[in-house]
Design a protein around this motif. Structure first.
Motif, PDB file in Angstrom:
ATOM      1  N   VAL A 207      16.906  75.443   9.699  1.00 48.81           N
ATOM      2  CA  VAL A 207      17.925  74.380   9.650  1.00 48.81           C
ATOM      3  C   VAL A 207      17.683  73.367  10.770  1.00 48.81           C
ATOM      4  CG1 VAL A 207      20.379  73.871   9.913  1.00 48.81           C
ATOM      5  CG2 VAL A 207      19.632  75.805   8.487  1.00 48.81           C
ATOM      6  N   ALA A 208      17.322  73.873  11.944  1.00 45.83           N
ATOM      7  CA  ALA A 208      17.069  72.973  13.080  1.00 45.83           C
ATOM      8  C   ALA A 208      15.889  72.064  12.829  1.00 45.83           C
ATOM      9  CB  ALA A 208      16.864  73.803  14.349  1.00 45.83           C
ATOM     10  N   ALA A 209      14.809  72.666  12.175  1.00 43.82           N
ATOM     11  CA  ALA A 209      13.618  71.863  11.870  1.00 43.82           C
ATOM     12  C   ALA A 209      13.962  70.751  10.879  1.00 43.82           C
ATOM     13  CB  ALA A 209      12.519  72.773  11.322  1.00 43.82           C
ATOM     14  N   ILE A 210      14.781  71.046   9.882  1.00 45.64           N
ATOM     15  CA  ILE A 210      15.176  70.022   8.898  1.00 45.64           C
ATOM     16  C   ILE A 210      16.109  68.998   9.546  1.00 45.64           C
ATOM     17  CG2 ILE A 210      16.378  69.639   6.711  1.00 45.64           C
ATOM     18  CD1 ILE A 210      15.501  72.475   5.890  1.00 45.64           C
ATOM     19  N   GLN A 211      17.019  69.504  10.404  1.00 45.13           N
ATOM     20  CA  GLN A 211      18.005  68.627  11.033  1.00 45.13           C
ATOM     21  C   GLN A 211      17.304  67.598  11.918  1.00 45.13           C
ATOM     22  OE1 GLN A 211      21.503  68.856  10.495  1.00 45.13           O
ATOM     23  NE2 GLN A 211      21.480  66.863  11.511  1.00 45.13           N
ATOM     24  N   ARG A 212      16.174  67.977  12.539  1.00 40.73           N
ATOM     25  CA  ARG A 212      15.495  67.056  13.455  1.00 40.73           C
ATOM     26  C   ARG A 212      14.910  65.845  12.700  1.00 40.73           C
ATOM     27  NH1 ARG A 212      13.787  71.879  16.160  1.00 40.73           N
ATOM     28  NH2 ARG A 212      11.850  71.896  14.917  1.00 40.73           N
ATOM     29  N   VAL A 213      14.525  66.064  11.448  1.00 40.44           N
ATOM     30  CA  VAL A 213      13.895  64.941  10.711  1.00 40.44           C
ATOM     31  C   VAL A 213      14.841  64.322   9.675  1.00 40.44           C
ATOM     32  CG1 VAL A 213      11.550  65.843  11.033  1.00 40.44           C
ATOM     33  CG2 VAL A 213      12.895  66.560   9.030  1.00 40.44           C
ATOM     34  N   TRP A 214      16.085  64.811   9.573  1.00 41.56           N
ATOM     35  CA  TRP A 214      17.002  64.274   8.549  1.00 41.56           C
ATOM     36  C   TRP A 214      17.678  63.022   9.089  1.00 41.56           C
ATOM     37  CZ3 TRP A 214      22.382  63.643   8.605  1.00 41.56           C
ATOM     38  CH2 TRP A 214      22.943  63.312   7.387  1.00 41.56           C
ATOM     39  N   THR A 215      17.872  62.001   8.214  1.00 37.12           N
ATOM     40  CA  THR A 215      18.610  60.766   8.560  1.00 37.12           C
ATOM     41  C   THR A 215      19.655  60.528   7.496  1.00 37.12           C
ATOM     42  OG1 THR A 215      17.009  59.398   7.388  1.00 37.12           O
ATOM     43  CG2 THR A 215      16.674  59.684   9.772  1.00 37.12           C
ATOM     44  N   ARG A 216      20.811  60.080   7.961  1.00 37.46           N
ATOM     45  CA  ARG A 216      21.910  59.852   7.008  1.00 37.46           C
ATOM     46  C   ARG A 216      21.591  58.605   6.171  1.00 37.46           C
ATOM     47  NH1 ARG A 216      27.180  61.527   6.941  1.00 37.46           N
ATOM     48  NH2 ARG A 216      26.848  62.526   8.977  1.00 37.46           N
ATOM     49  N   PRO A 217      21.802  58.679   4.887  1.00 38.36           N
ATOM     50  CA  PRO A 217      21.538  57.505   4.034  1.00 38.36           C
ATOM     51  C   PRO A 217      22.535  56.356   4.401  1.00 38.36           C
ATOM     52  CG  PRO A 217      21.683  59.495   2.713  1.00 38.36           C
ATOM     53  CD  PRO A 217      22.146  59.842   4.064  1.00 38.36           C
ATOM     54  N   PRO A 218      22.086  55.104   4.291  1.00 41.35           N
ATOM     55  CA  PRO A 218      23.006  53.992   4.603  1.00 41.35           C
ATOM     56  C   PRO A 218      24.164  53.917   3.590  1.00 41.35           C
ATOM     57  CG  PRO A 218      20.800  53.179   3.990  1.00 41.35           C
ATOM     58  CD  PRO A 218      20.757  54.638   3.925  1.00 41.35           C
ATOM     59  N   GLY A 219      25.320  53.611   4.060  1.00 39.19           N
ATOM     60  CA  GLY A 219      26.509  53.423   3.220  1.00 39.19           C
ATOM     61  C   GLY A 219      27.222  54.729   2.949  1.00 39.19           C
TER      62      GLY A 219
END
Length: 287
Positions: A207-219
């Motif tokens: 989860v930490a590895a995914i969380q480091r590269v995840w970005t919230r979509p705009p809007g």
């Protein structure tokens, strides 16, 4: 000793009688020589007359010399009677035949007795042989019975021993299985706890590895989302495939999570290799 005249006369008469007998009685053989015989008698002392006048001794007259007499001729032996000889021969032959018959009867009796003795010995030998065979057969039967009984006893003992050993082995096996089950249960519980802990740690790392590269979509609003992602990993942690097992309710969030999963590849591996699973589900809560 004084000899009377009558005594002398008697002696002469006796000599003459002896000579007469010799001459008349000889029929064969040689004529014996004449023997001068003087006969006298002892007179007891009380019979001796008293001595009166000694008479003159009278000269003893010489006995007359007998004349030689020719011996009569020997009588001729009687001629044998042929009938008597034949009778004697037949009697002798009958006697010999009777003797031979008696000897044959004796020999037959001896042979019969010998045959009876041999038959008795043979019968005794046969009886002894039969008795010995019966005793041997009885002994062998007894030995066979004893051997059979001993063998049955031995087999029964072996069977009982095998049964006892099998029962003991069964009890030992059951005890061993129980101990192994208890140990496995204890180890399983411990391993399960340890595996669960390692899996939790590994899940947190993923989860930490995914969380480091995840970005919230705009809007997308800043509200709390949660989704379950299924990943197929290689032994080295490479993400072979990924899909949303449970949606967060926002397609944009789901898409953003999948992009982050592929971007975080290769995924970190667990510290305990036994905990590794090629297919794993993680719950991702974007922040």
């Amino acid at each position: 000793m004084i000899l009377k005249t009558r005594h002398i006369v008697a002696a002469i008469a006796l000599h003459l009688a002896v000579f007469g007998l010799l001459f008349s009685g000889v029929q064969c053989g040689r004529v014996p020589k004449p023997v001068s015989v003087i006969q006298g008698r002892l007179i007891a002392a009380n019979e001796i007359p008293k001595a009166q006048a000694t008479p003159k001794a009278q000269p003893t007259p010489e006995p007359p010399t007998p004349e030689a007499v020719e011996p009569p001729p020997a009588p001729e032996p009687p001629k044998p009677d042929p009938l008597e000889a034949k009778r004697k021969a037949k009697a002798e032959e009958a006697k010999q035949e009777q003797k031979a018959a008696e000897q044959k009867a004796v020999q037959d009796a001896l042979l019969k007795k010998k045959a009876e003795e041999i038959a008795d010995q043979k019968r005794l030998a046969e009886d002894a042989k039969k008795k010995k065979e019966a005793e041997d057969r009885e002994r062998n039967e007894q030995l066979s019975k004893d051997a059979i009984a001993e063998e049955e006893k031995r087999l029964a003992a072996e069977k009982a021993d095998k049964k006892k050993k099998a029962e003991q082995a069964r009890r030992e096996a059951e005890a061993r299985r129980e101990r192994e089950a208890e140990l496995a249960e204890a180890l399983g519980a411990e391993s399960a706890e340890r595996s669960a802990a390692e899996q939790n740690i590994w899940g947190t790392q993923l989860v930490a590895a995914i969380q480091r590269v995840w970005t919230r979509p705009p809007g997308v609003s800043d509200q709390k989302y949660s989704c379950v992602v299924n990943m197929q990993l290689s032994a080295t942690g490479e993400v072979l495939s990924a899909r949303i097992q449970k949606s967060s309710g926002n397609p944009q969030i789901d898409e953003s999570v999948l992009r982050a999963v592929y971007k975080a590849s290769p995924m970190p591996l667990p510290r305990d290799p036994t905990v590794f699973q090629p297919g794993i589900n993680i719950t991702f809560i974007p922040r």
